[in-house]
Design a protein around this motif. Sequence first.
Motif, PDB file in Angstrom:
ATOM      1  N   VAL A  81     -16.200  -6.316  -5.759  1.00  0.00           N
ATOM      2  CA  VAL A  81     -15.018  -6.340  -4.956  1.00  0.00           C
ATOM      3  C   VAL A  81     -15.131  -6.605  -3.599  1.00  0.00           C
ATOM      4  N   LEU A  82     -14.793  -7.638  -2.927  1.00  0.00           N
ATOM      5  CA  LEU A  82     -14.706  -8.083  -1.661  1.00  0.00           C
ATOM      6  C   LEU A  82     -14.353  -6.995  -0.819  1.00  0.00           C
ATOM      7  N   PHE A  83     -15.099  -6.499   0.319  1.00  0.00           N
ATOM      8  CA  PHE A  83     -14.619  -5.713   1.396  1.00  0.00           C
ATOM      9  C   PHE A  83     -13.058  -6.051   1.761  1.00  0.00           C
ATOM     10  N   GLU A  84     -13.077  -7.391   2.027  1.00  0.00           N
ATOM     11  CA  GLU A  84     -11.591  -7.677   2.606  1.00  0.00           C
ATOM     12  C   GLU A  84     -10.472  -7.252   1.521  1.00  0.00           C
ATOM     13  N   ALA A  85     -10.945  -7.431   0.291  1.00  0.00           N
ATOM     14  CA  ALA A  85      -9.770  -6.866  -0.608  1.00  0.00           C
ATOM     15  C   ALA A  85      -9.462  -5.493  -0.696  1.00  0.00           C
ATOM     16  N   GLY A  86     -10.561  -4.613  -0.385  1.00  0.00           N
ATOM     17  CA  GLY A  86     -10.243  -3.245  -0.139  1.00  0.00           C
ATOM     18  C   GLY A  86      -9.287  -2.862   1.187  1.00  0.00           C
ATOM     19  N   HIS A  87      -9.926  -3.723   2.217  1.00  0.00           N
ATOM     20  CA  HIS A  87      -9.216  -3.422   3.592  1.00  0.00           C
ATOM     21  C   HIS A  87      -7.789  -3.941   3.366  1.00  0.00           C
ATOM     22  N   ALA A  88      -7.614  -4.805   2.689  1.00  0.00           N
ATOM     23  CA  ALA A  88      -6.238  -5.489   2.527  1.00  0.00           C
ATOM     24  C   ALA A  88      -5.549  -4.475   1.548  1.00  0.00           C
ATOM     25  N   GLY A  89      -6.022  -3.833   0.626  1.00  0.00           N
ATOM     26  CA  GLY A  89      -5.189  -2.867  -0.049  1.00  0.00           C
ATOM     27  C   GLY A  89      -4.410  -1.741   0.543  1.00  0.00           C
ATOM     28  N   CYS A  90      -5.632  -1.045   1.560  1.00  0.00           N
ATOM     29  CA  CYS A  90      -5.190  -0.304   2.451  1.00  0.00           C
ATOM     30  C   CYS A  90      -4.005  -0.637   3.267  1.00  0.00           C
ATOM     31  N   ALA A  91      -4.249  -1.868   4.015  1.00  0.00           N
ATOM     32  CA  ALA A  91      -3.156  -2.108   4.889  1.00  0.00           C
ATOM     33  C   ALA A  91      -1.729  -2.508   4.035  1.00  0.00           C
ATOM     34  N   PHE A  92      -1.886  -2.840   2.805  1.00  0.00           N
ATOM     35  CA  PHE A  92      -0.749  -3.042   2.070  1.00  0.00           C
ATOM     36  C   PHE A  92       0.017  -1.617   1.863  1.00  0.00           C
ATOM     37  N   LEU A  93      -0.866  -0.602   1.591  1.00  0.00           N
ATOM     38  CA  LEU A  93       0.106   0.909   1.382  1.00  0.00           C
ATOM     39  C   LEU A  93       0.571   1.189   2.770  1.00  0.00           C
ATOM     40  N   GLN A  94      -0.145   0.936   3.960  1.00  0.00           N
ATOM     41  CA  GLN A  94       0.311   1.170   4.903  1.00  0.00           C
ATOM     42  C   GLN A  94       1.640   0.795   5.278  1.00  0.00           C
ATOM     43  N   GLU A  95       1.787  -0.553   5.127  1.00  0.00           N
ATOM     44  CA  GLU A  95       2.872  -1.435   5.368  1.00  0.00           C
ATOM     45  C   GLU A  95       4.031  -0.804   4.276  1.00  0.00           C
ATOM     46  N   LEU A  96       3.914  -0.305   3.218  1.00  0.00           N
ATOM     47  CA  LEU A  96       4.848   0.548   2.540  1.00  0.00           C
ATOM     48  C   LEU A  96       5.301   1.773   3.258  1.00  0.00           C
ATOM     49  N   GLY A  97       4.346   2.186   4.072  1.00  0.00           N
ATOM     50  CA  GLY A  97       4.774   3.571   4.895  1.00  0.00           C
ATOM     51  C   GLY A  97       4.053   4.816   4.179  1.00  0.00           C
ATOM     52  N   MET A  98       2.911   4.242   3.634  1.00  0.00           N
ATOM     53  CA  MET A  98       2.230   5.304   2.849  1.00  0.00           C
ATOM     54  C   MET A  98       0.893   5.695   3.717  1.00  0.00           C
ATOM     55  N   ALA A  99       0.615   7.149   3.789  1.00  0.00           N
ATOM     56  CA  ALA A  99      -0.488   7.371   4.445  1.00  0.00           C
ATOM     57  C   ALA A  99      -1.839   7.038   3.621  1.00  0.00           C
ATOM     58  N   CYS A 100      -2.486   6.004   3.992  1.00  0.00           N
ATOM     59  CA  CYS A 100      -3.931   5.591   3.686  1.00  0.00           C
ATOM     60  C   CYS A 100      -4.886   5.694   4.831  1.00  0.00           C
ATOM     61  N   GLU A 101      -6.007   6.476   4.393  1.00  0.00           N
ATOM     62  CA  GLU A 101      -7.165   6.387   5.408  1.00  0.00           C
ATOM     63  C   GLU A 101      -8.217   5.579   4.709  1.00  0.00           C
ATOM     64  N   PHE A 102      -8.878   4.594   5.572  1.00  0.00           N
ATOM     65  CA  PHE A 102      -9.746   3.523   4.937  1.00  0.00           C
ATOM     66  C   PHE A 102     -11.163   3.786   5.525  1.00  0.00           C
ATOM     67  N   LYS A 103     -12.127   4.161   4.781  1.00  0.00           N
ATOM     68  CA  LYS A 103     -13.541   4.531   5.136  1.00  0.00           C
ATOM     69  C   LYS A 103     -14.586   3.476   4.795  1.00  0.00           C
ATOM     70  N   VAL A 104     -15.243   3.062   5.668  1.00  0.00           N
ATOM     71  CA  VAL A 104     -16.330   2.146   5.471  1.00  0.00           C
ATOM     72  C   VAL A 104     -17.681   2.665   4.885  1.00  0.00           C
ATOM     73  N   VAL A 105     -18.248   2.299   4.124  1.00  0.00           N
ATOM     74  CA  VAL A 105     -19.609   2.670   3.690  1.00  0.00           C
ATOM     75  C   VAL A 105     -20.476   1.735   3.820  1.00  0.00           C
ATOM     76  N   GLN A 106     -21.311   2.152   4.832  1.00  0.00           N
ATOM     77  CA  GLN A 106     -22.430   0.950   5.287  1.00  0.00           C
ATOM     78  C   GLN A 106     -23.591   1.015   4.286  1.00  0.00           C
ATOM     79  N   LYS A 107     -24.135   0.026   4.185  1.00  0.00           N
ATOM     80  CA  LYS A 107     -25.402  -0.251   3.315  1.00  0.00           C
ATOM     81  C   LYS A 107     -26.577   0.593   3.857  1.00  0.00           C
ATOM     82  N   HIS A 108     -27.331   1.438   3.212  1.00  0.00           N
ATOM     83  CA  HIS A 108     -28.386   2.292   3.713  1.00  0.00           C
ATOM     84  C   HIS A 108     -29.503   1.443   3.142  1.00  0.00           C
ATOM     85  N   THR A 109     -30.533   1.535   3.687  1.00  0.00           N
ATOM     86  CA  THR A 109     -31.792   0.906   3.259  1.00  0.00           C
ATOM     87  C   THR A 109     -32.907   2.065   3.077  1.00  0.00           C
TER      88      THR A 109
END
Length: 109
Positions: A81-109
């Motif tokens: 699932v592309l990162f952009e799809a997840g980010h767009a999903g949260c933005a979509f919810l925010q446009e609906l007036g919802m409280a959506c907090e987006f957390k980025v998970v960095q790749k760990h080595t």
Amino acid sequence: VHEMLDKEVAAGTSPTNIFVCGLSQGGALAIASVLLYPKTLGGCAVFSGSVPLSKSFADRVTPEARKTPVLWFHGMADGVVLFEAGHAGCAFLQELGMACEFKVVQKHT
């Protein structure tokens, strides 16, 4: 999912004490289930999921569901699932007036 939620509410659980969570396709199911449920739930956690972004879907989101807070995690290195799809999903919810907090998970080595 709605049937399970209804059973919990009928058994005496307050909807505000119910949280729906899911990973990948399960995340998409979790958020869709929350958005279309006619009550405000305690919250929803989406892990690398997506949400239908169509206007027709947005029109079906209940006013009570819009009050359910969402915590959305997405990995930068997710190859399914592309990162952009997840980010767009949260933005979509925010446009609906919802409280959506987006957390980025960095790749760990």
